[in-house]
Motif scaffolding. Structure first.
Motif, PDB file in Angstrom:
ATOM      1  N   LEU A 236      -6.572  17.352  -3.824  1.00 46.17           N
ATOM      2  CA  LEU A 236      -6.716  18.126  -5.049  1.00 46.17           C
ATOM      3  C   LEU A 236      -6.384  19.582  -4.757  1.00 46.17           C
ATOM      4  CD1 LEU A 236     -10.379  18.921  -6.105  1.00 46.17           C
ATOM      5  CD2 LEU A 236      -9.819  18.186  -3.795  1.00 46.17           C
ATOM      6  N   GLU A 237      -5.876  20.283  -5.771  1.00 44.22           N
ATOM      7  CA  GLU A 237      -5.355  21.624  -5.550  1.00 44.22           C
ATOM      8  C   GLU A 237      -6.408  22.610  -5.082  1.00 44.22           C
ATOM      9  OE1 GLU A 237      -3.468  25.399  -7.995  1.00 44.22           O
ATOM     10  OE2 GLU A 237      -3.928  23.554  -9.085  1.00 44.22           O
ATOM     11  N   GLN A 238      -7.629  22.504  -5.582  1.00 46.64           N
ATOM     12  CA  GLN A 238      -8.707  23.457  -5.298  1.00 46.64           C
ATOM     13  C   GLN A 238      -8.395  24.845  -5.866  1.00 46.64           C
ATOM     14  OE1 GLN A 238      -8.807  22.436  -0.899  1.00 46.64           O
ATOM     15  NE2 GLN A 238     -10.978  22.208  -1.358  1.00 46.64           N
ATOM     16  N   GLY A 239      -7.565  24.888  -6.879  1.00 49.52           N
ATOM     17  CA  GLY A 239      -7.203  26.135  -7.527  1.00 49.52           C
ATOM     18  C   GLY A 239      -6.759  25.858  -8.953  1.00 49.52           C
ATOM     19  N   PRO A 240      -6.482  26.902  -9.732  1.00 53.73           N
ATOM     20  CA  PRO A 240      -6.226  26.741 -11.170  1.00 53.73           C
ATOM     21  C   PRO A 240      -4.757  26.705 -11.584  1.00 53.73           C
ATOM     22  CG  PRO A 240      -6.646  29.037 -10.690  1.00 53.73           C
ATOM     23  CD  PRO A 240      -6.696  28.317  -9.363  1.00 53.73           C
ATOM     24  N   VAL A 241      -3.821  26.740 -10.631  1.00 52.36           N
ATOM     25  CA  VAL A 241      -2.412  26.924 -10.999  1.00 52.36           C
ATOM     26  C   VAL A 241      -1.858  25.740 -11.774  1.00 52.36           C
ATOM     27  CG1 VAL A 241      -0.070  27.287 -10.130  1.00 52.36           C
ATOM     28  CG2 VAL A 241      -1.994  28.504  -9.087  1.00 52.36           C
ATOM     29  N   LEU A 242      -2.061  24.530 -11.285  1.00 51.38           N
ATOM     30  CA  LEU A 242      -1.503  23.354 -11.971  1.00 51.38           C
ATOM     31  C   LEU A 242      -2.074  23.205 -13.370  1.00 51.38           C
ATOM     32  CD1 LEU A 242      -1.391  20.739  -9.049  1.00 51.38           C
ATOM     33  CD2 LEU A 242       0.560  21.821 -10.190  1.00 51.38           C
ATOM     34  N   ALA A 244      -3.066  25.642 -15.256  1.00 50.16           N
ATOM     35  CA  ALA A 244      -2.427  26.682 -16.062  1.00 50.16           C
ATOM     36  C   ALA A 244      -1.002  26.289 -16.441  1.00 50.16           C
ATOM     37  CB  ALA A 244      -2.425  28.002 -15.305  1.00 50.16           C
ATOM     38  N   LEU A 245      -0.319  25.581 -15.545  1.00 50.37           N
ATOM     39  CA  LEU A 245       1.047  25.139 -15.814  1.00 50.37           C
ATOM     40  C   LEU A 245       1.092  23.851 -16.633  1.00 50.37           C
ATOM     41  CD1 LEU A 245       2.665  25.801 -12.309  1.00 50.37           C
ATOM     42  CD2 LEU A 245       2.958  27.160 -14.381  1.00 50.37           C
ATOM     43  N   ARG A 246      -0.081  23.240 -16.878  1.00 48.65           N
ATOM     44  CA  ARG A 246      -0.198  22.004 -17.661  1.00 48.65           C
ATOM     45  C   ARG A 246       0.642  20.894 -17.017  1.00 48.65           C
ATOM     46  NH1 ARG A 246       1.049  22.858 -23.704  1.00 48.65           N
ATOM     47  NH2 ARG A 246      -0.284  21.012 -23.905  1.00 48.65           N
ATOM     48  N   TYR A 247       0.463  20.747 -15.714  1.00 51.05           N
ATOM     49  CA  TYR A 247       1.217  19.735 -14.975  1.00 51.05           C
ATOM     50  C   TYR A 247       0.277  19.059 -13.985  1.00 51.05           C
ATOM     51  CZ  TYR A 247       5.657  17.719 -13.441  1.00 51.05           C
ATOM     52  OH  TYR A 247       6.713  16.861 -13.185  1.00 51.05           O
ATOM     53  N   PRO A 248       0.330  17.745 -13.843  1.00 44.95           N
ATOM     54  CA  PRO A 248      -0.684  17.044 -13.049  1.00 44.95           C
ATOM     55  C   PRO A 248      -0.528  17.164 -11.542  1.00 44.95           C
ATOM     56  CG  PRO A 248       0.907  15.480 -13.900  1.00 44.95           C
ATOM     57  CD  PRO A 248       1.228  16.803 -14.542  1.00 44.95           C
ATOM     58  N   VAL A 456      -2.961  17.772  -6.485  1.00 37.75           N
ATOM     59  CA  VAL A 456      -3.347  17.132  -7.732  1.00 37.75           C
ATOM     60  C   VAL A 456      -4.188  18.119  -8.540  1.00 37.75           C
ATOM     61  CG1 VAL A 456      -4.409  15.091  -8.784  1.00 37.75           C
ATOM     62  CG2 VAL A 456      -3.439  14.949  -6.468  1.00 37.75           C
ATOM     63  N   ARG A 457      -3.890  18.229  -9.825  1.00 38.71           N
ATOM     64  CA  ARG A 457      -4.596  19.151 -10.716  1.00 38.71           C
ATOM     65  C   ARG A 457      -6.100  18.865 -10.728  1.00 38.71           C
ATOM     66  NH1 ARG A 457      -2.267  18.996 -16.700  1.00 38.71           N
ATOM     67  NH2 ARG A 457      -2.663  16.761 -16.357  1.00 38.71           N
ATOM     68  N   CYS A 458      -6.905  19.922 -10.721  1.00 36.06           N
ATOM     69  CA  CYS A 458      -8.349  19.753 -10.846  1.00 36.06           C
ATOM     70  C   CYS A 458      -8.876  20.670 -11.942  1.00 36.06           C
ATOM     71  CB  CYS A 458      -9.077  20.011  -9.529  1.00 36.06           C
ATOM     72  SG  CYS A 458      -8.805  21.626  -8.774  1.00 36.06           S
ATOM     73  N   PRO A 466     -20.260  20.303  -7.013  1.00 34.09           N
ATOM     74  CA  PRO A 466     -20.431  19.063  -7.775  1.00 34.09           C
ATOM     75  C   PRO A 466     -19.600  19.037  -9.052  1.00 34.09           C
ATOM     76  CG  PRO A 466     -22.557  19.953  -7.113  1.00 34.09           C
ATOM     77  CD  PRO A 466     -21.543  20.999  -6.804  1.00 34.09           C
ATOM     78  N   GLU A 467     -19.173  20.225  -9.529  1.00 34.41           N
ATOM     79  CA  GLU A 467     -18.361  20.311 -10.743  1.00 34.41           C
ATOM     80  C   GLU A 467     -16.900  19.970 -10.502  1.00 34.41           C
ATOM     81  OE1 GLU A 467     -19.809  20.820 -13.718  1.00 34.41           O
ATOM     82  OE2 GLU A 467     -21.643  20.751 -12.515  1.00 34.41           O
ATOM     83  N   GLU A 468     -16.537  19.743  -9.267  1.00 32.94           N
ATOM     84  CA  GLU A 468     -15.168  19.336  -8.922  1.00 32.94           C
ATOM     85  C   GLU A 468     -14.785  18.078  -9.700  1.00 32.94           C
ATOM     86  OE1 GLU A 468     -14.056  19.539  -4.546  1.00 32.94           O
ATOM     87  OE2 GLU A 468     -14.232  17.383  -4.831  1.00 32.94           O
ATOM     88  N   HIS A 469     -13.593  18.090 -10.338  1.00 36.97           N
ATOM     89  CA  HIS A 469     -13.213  16.948 -11.165  1.00 36.97           C
ATOM     90  C   HIS A 469     -11.697  16.823 -11.251  1.00 36.97           C
ATOM     91  CE1 HIS A 469     -13.466  13.913 -14.310  1.00 36.97           C
ATOM     92  NE2 HIS A 469     -12.551  14.590 -14.986  1.00 36.97           N
ATOM     93  N   VAL A 470     -11.235  15.586 -11.149  1.00 35.31           N
ATOM     94  CA  VAL A 470      -9.827  15.253 -11.366  1.00 35.31           C
ATOM     95  C   VAL A 470      -9.778  14.185 -12.450  1.00 35.31           C
ATOM     96  CG1 VAL A 470      -7.716  14.302 -10.347  1.00 35.31           C
ATOM     97  CG2 VAL A 470      -9.195  15.783  -8.984  1.00 35.31           C
TER      98      VAL A 470
END
Length: 494
Positions: A236-242, A244-248, A456-458, A466-470
């Motif tokens: 999982l990416e562990q960041g917000p870029v994907l 923001a780009l609306r891509y999985p 992978v987008r998260c 615990p809020e981590e989610h895919v």
């Protein structure tokens, strides 16, 4: 408030580093016959079963009410049994090596090709999410299970092996990549004498769990470079870029270098009510000043670092990915009415540019000594871990791009399937290319072989929580992309 020109430039550099290169001229190839259920995109295995297994593994914990699974803990052995059963279900031969890594391998008969290794880590941070590490392991197992049920496993032209590394986070022994570094052959013998907070060494933990725990045993874990062709990791990416780009999915072009330090500040322990302020040698105050100094050093490094316009030693681009963190602070004796005698804290410094990172480490170490002398306390800076920035292999990156675009296009509205990995109005023309600020097992494995990574987008970019989610469909997209990559990389055409 309008952003400064400097802030705007840095923001532009960050955005440019993740803007996907156009793949409009690249033909999309499905790569696989769409012959098995779930809209022809293997939904039952790559999404439904994978998500169930992620939830099952996420319940195997040493903590009560939260997820914690560290190196060779009781929960790690329960997880080992479960992962082995899944590997066998995928048709793989399994074993556990002398560092606790779990291996599942398919070996074609008479194959002389170098192996494709796919992996990630099974350990977690404290109070973790259930996707970090586990997603890459289970997606890989699921992809190979699809090959087994479709009869393609027997058509592999090269060995394919899934590895669940025993330790990547470094929570227990404060040193990362115990599992993958052992496989890569870069784990020093001295690691056996490193101790955890209880004083138990790595060697003692291994022996308590029936491992040999010798230098010779570590040597047996090491793979030879001649036997391995490549390593690929889904994470999982562990960041917000994907998001923001609306891509999985996105492919990784490189991983930031990382240094971990431990700073030890010794002062004079005393009574909180009887020692005058001017006579104190208080390590807590010195540590607090150093923490704030580190923040300033990394927020505005140009104030501390020499920048030469002619040589271009430090550009805004090279400084843009710099981050510094103090994640742990311990005091002794840790009582409200006692001036501490000692304070220890950890420092994590990361940067895409190794020269920037090394300069920050040297600058901070020098400042530590200066500030401690000023406050009449004794200080030491211990280097616990250092890893250079790791570029991903261009050929593997290109193959992962093609596999990703094929999978996402097939799942988009109007594609071969009816998934929702990419919703209406979202782009399917290109695959984002990102840098990773987080460390991964691929950093250690790059010392053994060429590496590639798929992100992978998260949700919200949240990880180590615990809020981590895919999203389930993003799990599906990742599995399908990995399946298509393996199909292109290691399956013979009939």
């Amino acid at each position: 408030m309008a952003p400064s020109s400097s802030s705007t430039s840095v923001l532009l550099i960050l955005l440019l580093s993740v803007v996907p290169a156009s793949l409009a001229s690249t033909p999309v190839s499905d790569g696989l016959e769409l012959e098995l259920g779930g809209d022809g995109l293997y939904r039952e295995i790559l999404r439904d079963e994978t998500v169930l297994r992620l939830k099952e593994l996420g319940k195997i914990s040493d903590g009560e009410g939260f997820l914690e699974r560290t190196f060779l803990s009781p929960a790690s052995f329960r997880a080992t049994d479960v992962i082995i059963s899944w590997m066998k279900d995928a048709g793989l031969t399994t074993w556990v090596d002398q560092m606790g890594n779990i291996h599942g391998r398919f070996e074609p008969s008479n194959s002389t090709d170098k192996a494709l290794l796919i992996g990630s880590h099974m350990d977690t941070v404290i109070d973790a999410g259930m996707y970090d590490g586990a997603l890459g392991i289970i997606c890989a197992i699921s992809a190979l299970k699809v090959l087994r049920v479709t009869g393609k496993l027997q058509r592999l032209t090269r060995p394919v092996e899934v590895i669940a590394f025993s330790d990547e986070e470094g929570v227990r022994f404060q040193t990362t990549f115990l599992g993958s570094a052992a496989v890569a052959g870069i784990l020093p013998e001295s690691i056996l004498q490193v101790s955890d907070k209880s004083g138990t060494t790595v060697q003692e933990v291994l022996r308590l769990n029936s491992f040999e725990a010798s230098a010779d045993a570590l040597g047996q874990v090491k793979y030879s470079p001649e036997s391995v062709g490549s390593y690929v990791e889904v994470h999982l990416e562990q960041g917000p870029v994907l998001e923001a780009l609306r891509y999985p999915l996105g492919v990784v072009k490189g991983i930031a270098g990382q240094t971990r330090l431990k700073v030890i500040v010794d002062g004079s322990q005393g009574h909180a009510g009887t020692v005058p302020m001017k006579l104190r040698r208080d390590p807590m105050v010195a540590a607090a000043e150093l923490v704030v100094t580190l923040e300033g050093l990394c927020k505005d490094p140009s104030r501390f670092l020499t920048y030469d316009e002619e040589c271009g030693c430090f550009t805004e681009e090279s400084l843009a990915g710099l981050v510094c963190t103090v994640g742990e602070l311990l005091t002794w004796p840790s009582a409200s009415n006692v001036i501490p005698g000692q304070v220890n804290f950890t420092v994590d410094i990361r940067a895409m540019d190794d020269l920037v990172r090394e300069t920050i480490v040297a600058s901070f170490s020098r400042i530590v000594m200066q500030r401690c002398d000023h406050r009449l306390v004794d200080c030491a800076v211990e280097h616990k871990h250092s890893a250079a920035a790791t570029p991903c292999d261009p050929e593997l990156t290109a193959q992962l791009k093609r596999a990703t675009r094929s999978a996402v296009s097939a799942m988009a509205p109007g594609g071969h399937g009816h998934g929702r990995a990419v919703g209406a109005g979202e782009s399917t023309a290109a695959t984002p290319v990102l840098m990773s600020g987080a460390g991964h097992d691929a950093m250690a494995m790059a010392r053994l072989t060429r590496v590639g990574m798929l992100f992978v987008r998260c949700r919200g970019g949240v990880s180590h929580s615990p809020e981590e989610h895919v999203a389930e469909d993003d799990v599906w997209a990742a599995g399908l992309a990995l399946l298509r990559f393996v199909d292109q990389h290691a399956v013979a055409e009939l």
